[in-house]
Design a protein around this motif. Structure first.
Motif, PDB file in Angstrom:
ATOM      1  N   CYS A  19       0.831  -1.207   0.000  1.00  0.00           N
ATOM      2  CA  CYS A  19       0.000   0.000   0.000  1.00  0.00           C
ATOM      3  C   CYS A  19       0.865   1.257   0.000  1.00  0.00           C
ATOM      4  O   CYS A  19       0.563   2.227  -0.690  1.00  0.00           O
ATOM      5  N   ILE A  24      -0.862   4.793  -0.937  1.00  0.00           N
ATOM      6  CA  ILE A  24      -2.100   4.847  -0.152  1.00  0.00           C
ATOM      7  C   ILE A  24      -1.771   5.434   1.220  1.00  0.00           C
ATOM      8  O   ILE A  24      -0.822   5.003   1.870  1.00  0.00           O
ATOM      9  N   GLY A  76      -5.799   3.740  -7.018  1.00  0.00           N
ATOM     10  CA  GLY A  76      -5.737   5.171  -6.759  1.00  0.00           C
ATOM     11  C   GLY A  76      -6.344   6.028  -7.858  1.00  0.00           C
ATOM     12  O   GLY A  76      -6.329   7.249  -7.792  1.00  0.00           O
TER      13      GLY A  76
END
Length: 123
Positions: A19, A24, A76
């Protein structure tokens, strides 16, 4: 048609590191850590529709034909062009920050980015 069906996350390794690699934020990583991601695959020969259902009713669908360039999207929201290939029984595609493979092994969908492992000898 091995990939066709709905698949729910059973276990994962390296979640936080992955991630962070794709950008993220920490609070989103925390919220999603124990989420049971559902991946839905419709396969018709070399044509695929690959949908991943994330928390908060967010889904991403990528449609592709093996060996043909297509438009894809990351979790994303970044859009990019890629060509998905079949290497043996594995689907393989290069995302902007990583190389992703998917295969069905032991009746389970196994996905993941290929991680660089460098071995050096002393000189």
């Amino acid at each position: 048609m091995a990939f066709s069906g709905k698949w729910e996350t059973e276990s994962q390794q390296g979640y936080d590191e992955f991630c962070k690699l794709i950008g993220i934020p920490d609070d989103v990583i925390e919220k999603g850590r124990d989420y049971k991601l559902v991946t839905e695959v419709v396969q018709n020969g070399d044509e695929y529709s690959w949908t991943q259902h994330y928390p908060a009713n967010h889904s991403i669908t990528n449609k592709f034909v093996i060996g043909k360039e297509c438009d894809m999207e990351t979790i994303g929201g970044k859009k990019f062009k890629a060509t998905v290939t079949m290497e043996g029984a594995k689907l393989s595609v290069r995302f902007p920050n990583y190389h992703h493979t998917s295969e069905v092994s032991g009746g389970k969908l196994v996905e993941g980015p290929v991680v660089l492992i460098r071995t050096s000898k002393k000189i």
